[in-house]
Write an enzyme that holds these catalytic residues in place. Structure first.
Site, PDB file in Angstrom:
ATOM      1  N   GLY A  73      51.626   0.005 -35.258  1.00 27.16           N
ATOM      2  CA  GLY A  73      52.212   1.122 -35.678  1.00 27.16           C
ATOM      3  C   GLY A  73      53.156   1.290 -37.611  1.00 27.16           C
ATOM      4  N   GLU A  74      52.728   0.100 -37.895  1.00 31.98           N
ATOM      5  CA  GLU A  74      53.289   0.497 -39.850  1.00 31.98           C
ATOM      6  C   GLU A  74      52.076   0.706 -40.215  1.00 31.98           C
ATOM      7  OE1 GLU A  74      56.300  -2.925 -40.044  1.00 31.98           O
ATOM      8  OE2 GLU A  74      54.758  -3.478 -38.352  1.00 31.98           O
ATOM      9  N   MET A  75      50.928   0.462 -40.234  1.00 28.90           N
ATOM     10  CA  MET A  75      49.761   1.094 -40.830  1.00 28.90           C
ATOM     11  C   MET A  75      50.020   1.500 -41.740  1.00 28.90           C
ATOM     12  SD  MET A  75      46.830  -1.433 -41.372  1.00 28.90           S
ATOM     13  CE  MET A  75      47.108  -0.781 -43.303  1.00 28.90           C
TER      14      MET A  75
END
Ligand code: FES
Ligand code: FES
Length: 889
Positions: free
Chosen positions: A849-851
């Site tokens: 989700g944050e990559m």
């Protein structure tokens, strides 16, 4: 008043309205057609309220009902229903264009108006039609694709059944639509502000205009007499600790003696209507005695600085990391880059205001009523505990409504404290829909970092050592601030092997807005410095930035800067995967620049290895085999738009060999669910998915033991039908050493390399991101569309973070001053997805989700440098900074 006749969703009706009544309020409040949303305080900035009026997409917050005599209005509810959806709604669902879904009704209706007019629009025409509607989740790519697909459906070139995956086919690695997508597409998914509680009164808060002041008196008499006012609540009316304790109990629900940042809540007014509550809140007079303001971490750390909280020092946390002898390594290095970087305070910018409702529900006879809070939490059990302590009331339930975006902002609670306290104090149901400015006041921000660093390499270009000192402005309240320090530290060496590291992170209380989680939470800030320095060092060494990164990649068997040795590290394969794209982009940039002129094109890289699941992380999920052979999943696993519902449903259907319609998620209430921890840190697939796999395996073992294939057979064998699954980080007991910062840190990693292609106008300093290419490996893919959606949303937010967005306290008040990314600022995106099964993953999957929020910004600033030799070290890279850097270049 004026009499007006409208045809709404095919039904002709007469209304008698005030001349100022806007269509949005008529639809939402009078007709309960809550598909039309509002985000921007009816200023015409968000487009979430878009409906079709006389065949034109119209922002209903700007349309006065009195001016619409005879008009034909279509809302999203009138377009189709989940049972009988319109082809445009089908297209949005099947394209994976719906994440949180808050923007979706407006997007769908704008698409309807466009496609009625132009059945086969170009991408530019689609962008023009959607340009006034904001989306924070998707990066707009899948929305454009949805409009194109809708066009194909409407032109009868293809049918939804030809696109829809076979519900009886494979469940994993397939784009099965999200369980909530159709409800969101049809406007029937209820967000907090859509929930009708009979007799609910409206709340408005009084916020401090001072960054630091003592409250001398709060004068409420005049406001109490105003029309509709039920009462005014101050700190003395709150029976519990009045402190929302996330880690430490420093943040009051309502300030009693001191305010510590602009926006701190001081009093709350309850009235019969929102207008009355807002008017009365403005009439509350608060006498303040200004106190010295700590404007920066440097001021907070000064010897004579006033202490902001009597119980905690201004230096509220610090953590070193020492591996090897970095000073000696740098002294002996052939090449060293020594410089400083900074990143800005930013707003996570979910579209939905910080809305919630609270009411008392009658309990069993003789028991006190249950305080029910329905809000935007991503960690309902933890937040319930915070509310119980703050409000001094035990008998509570928290329910998660659909929520309009998250991106870290919901790691902590905001409006729920005020609404819950008011419901208890006034014994009335309460609805609190803060304005956008208020929502910005109430919510935490992305921490700004100031970083000083040195990075060295030997003659061959091998990294030798890194030193990094960073000071973080925590703002007025701690919240999850410590996590920003240690997350930045534990992911500091990024994709690389750096033999020696000496780092120190410091977190300092100031009188600025309080910081907390924001997509990536720490690594985007530190990685900006490291990845910028990597390019600067490659230049010194005389190597191509891609080769330099590949040469310095960590390899299995080597340690990260935390000293944790990794057994999987598929980063070099990602470098090879992006190489042909990089060569193509460099060639195109050279051709472009050969033409000369003030426009310059550049190519830049950024990489990241994003850690998932800290030591100590754990999650519990219960499953029950249902009498009809279906499976119910009990877990407080929030889904504010990432697709966690999808992940759980697809994995469960796959393991149980069931149709997805037979997987029942019970996830949105503290009643009946297990605590699974926050929907944050990209941990849901890895941790919560993993816990569910464990539970299902236990159920299947019991069924195998009982030779049962049905619920009845399982029960007849005397076996329970409910099983609890757990996933614990394998290093649960191992802690990071507080002196050296070494230890187990994150158990799993997602890897990415990103390439930015930009055009810089060297006369104006304007930058256009032409394309972002991402090569990513997050292990096995559960749902390709959901994976891409996370990459695309992260890229779009990363571009905004790199170039435009900044939260300036007192100045950023709406989506215009925030400079919200629109479909017209969105760039082209391409993804290369590799799947290396993770040894400890959930069916081989880890989180994602944050990559792309992590390396996007340095990839862009590296591309700007590549284009025109302007090195921007302080985000955001606004035109003035680029022009200043060009002046120095
Ligand atoms: S509510 Fe209408 S544009 Fe924002
Ligand atoms: S899906 Fe568009 S704002 Fe969330």
């Amino acid at each position: 008043m004026k009499k007006v006749t409208l045809t709404i969703n095919g039904i002709r009706k007469q209304f008698i309205v005030h001349p100022d009544r806007v269509l949005l309020d008529l639809l939402r409040e009078d007709l309960r057609l809550t598909g039309a949303k509002q985000s921007c305080d009816r200023k015409g900035q968000c487009g979430a309220c878009t409906v079709v009026v006389n065949r034109k997409a119209t922002r209903s917050c700007l349309a006065k009902v009195a001016d619409l005599e005879g008009a034909e209005v279509i809302t999203v509810e009138g377009l189709g229903t989940p049972q009988n959806p319109h082809l445009i709604q089908e297209a949005f669902v099947l394209s994976g264009a719906i994440q949180c879904g808050f923007c979706t009704p407006g997007m769908i209706l704008a698409a309807k108006a466009l496609l009625d007019e132009k059945p086969n629009p170009s991408v530019e025409e689609i962008k023009a039609a959607l340009r006034r509607i904001l989306c924070r989740c998707t990066g707009y790519k899948k929305i454009i694709e949805a409009v194109q697909l809708a066009g194909r459906f409407l032109r009868k070139e293809i049918t939804p059944d030809q696109v829809r995956p076979d519900p009886n086919g494979p469940k994993i690695g397939v784009n099965h639509p999200r369980p909530s997508a159709m409800a969101k597409a049809c406007g029937v998914a209820e967000f907090s502000a859509d929930i009708k509680v009979e007799g609910a009164a409206e709340l408005a808060a009084v916020h401090s205009p001072h960054a630091h002041a003592r409250i001398k008196a709060i004068h409420t008499a005049a406001a109490e007499k105003m029309p509709g006012v039920i009462g005014i609540m101050t700190a003395k009316d709150i029976k519990g600790t009045n402190r929302l304790k996330f880690v430490v109990a420093d943040r009051p629900v309502l300030c009693n003696t001191t305010v510590r940042y602009i926006g701190d809540p001081v009093a709350a007014v309850l009235a019969e209507s929102r207008e009355q509550a807002v008017a009365a809140a403005q009439a509350v007079e608060v006498a303040y005695e200004p106190l010295p303001i700590i404007k920066s971490p440097a001021e907070g750390l000064a010897k004579d600085a006033p202490q902001l909280h009597s119980d905690w020092p201004n230096l509220c946390y610090s953590q070193p990391q020492i591996r090897g002898d970095a000073e000696a390594a740098l002294a002996q290095s052939a090449f060293v880059v020594e410089t400083d970087f900074s990143t800005q305070m930013n707003h996570q910018a979910p579209l939905e205001p910080e809305a919630c409702v609270a009411y008392l529900e009658e309990g069993d006879e003789g028991e006190e009523p249950i305080l029910v809070v329905i809000g935007r939490s991503i960690n309902i059990h933890y937040h319930l505990g915070m509310l119980q302590g703050a409000l001094g009331y035990e008998n509570m339930r928290y329910e998660e409504a659909y929520s309009g975006g998250q991106f870290g902002i919901k790691i902590d609670i905001t409006s729920e404290g005020l609404a819950g306290a008011a419901a208890l104090h006034f014994r009335r149901p309460v609805r609190y829909i803060p304005s956008l400015t208020e929502s910005m006041y109430l919510s935490p921000k992305r921490h700004p970092f100031e970083m000083k660093m040195r990075l060295g390499a030997d003659r061959q270009g091998k990294l030798t050592g890194l030193t990094m000192d960073y000071v973080v402005d925590n703002g007025a309240y701690l919240s999850a601030g410590r996590a920003m320090i240690f997350r930045a530290l534990y992911m500091l060496s990024g994709s690389y092997y750096i033999p020696a590291v000496k780092a120190l992170g410091k977190l300092v209380y100031t009188n600025n807005p309080w910081g907390s989680a924001a997509r990536g939470a720490g690594p985007p800030q530190a990685n900006f410095a490291v990845e910028s320095a990597m390019d600067m060092l490659a230049q010194k060494v005389g190597m191509d930035p891609l080769e330099f990164r590949l040469m310095n990649s960590l390899r299995p068997g080597q340690p990260k800067s935390t000293d944790r040795v990794v057994d999987q590290w598929p980063f070099p394969e990602l470098v090879e995967a992006i190489r042909p794209h990089y060569n193509r982009a460099k060639k195109e940039a050279e051709d472009f620049n050969r033409k000369g002129g003030s426009m310059r094109r550049g190519v830049g890289l950024g990489t990241g290895a994003f850690g998932i699941s800290m030591s100590g992380d754990s999650a519990n999920v219960a499953v029950e085999l249902d009498p009809d052979g279906g499976l119910s999943v009990f877990a407080a696993a929030a889904d504010p738009g990432e697709g966690n519902d999808s992940m759980l449903t697809q994995i469960a259907a796959h393991l149980m060999d069931l149709p997805m319609s037979k997987i029942r998620l019970v996830t949105r209430s503290t009643e009946r669910t297990t605590a699974t921890g926050p929907a944050a840190g990209s941990r849901m697939t890895y941790m919560v998915g993993g816990a569910m796999v464990d539970a299902i395996q236990k159920l299947k073992s019991a069924m195998a033991e009982a030779k049962a294939t049905t619920y009845d057979q399982l029960k007849a064998a005397g076996k329970p039908n409910r099983y609890m699954g757990t996933k614990k980080n394998q290093d649960a007991a191992a802690k990071i050493d507080p002196v050296t910062g070494l230890g187990s840190s994150f158990e799993s990693q997602v890897h990415a390399i990103q390439m930015a292609e930009v055009e810089v106008n060297t006369k104006t300093g304007d930058v256009k991101v032409v394309k972002m290419t991402t090569a990513v490996d997050a292990g096995m893919v559960i749902n390709p569309q959901n994976l891409e959606a996370q990459l695309e949303g992260g890229v779009d937010q990363g571009v905004g973070y790199a170039l435009r967005e900044e939260y300036v306290a007192g100045q950023t008040k709406d989506w215009i001053t925030f400079r919200f990314p629109t479909v017209t600022t969105a760039c082209e995106m391409e993804h290369i997805i590799r799947e290396t099964p993770r040894n400890t993953g959930t069916l081989g999957a880890t989180g994602v989700g944050e990559m792309t929020m992590v390396p996007t910004a340095p990839a862009i600033t590296n591309a700007i440098f590549n284009a025109c030799k302007a090195r921007v070290r302080h985000l955001p890279a606004t035109p003035d900074k680029i022009l200043a850097a060009l002046g120095k270049a």
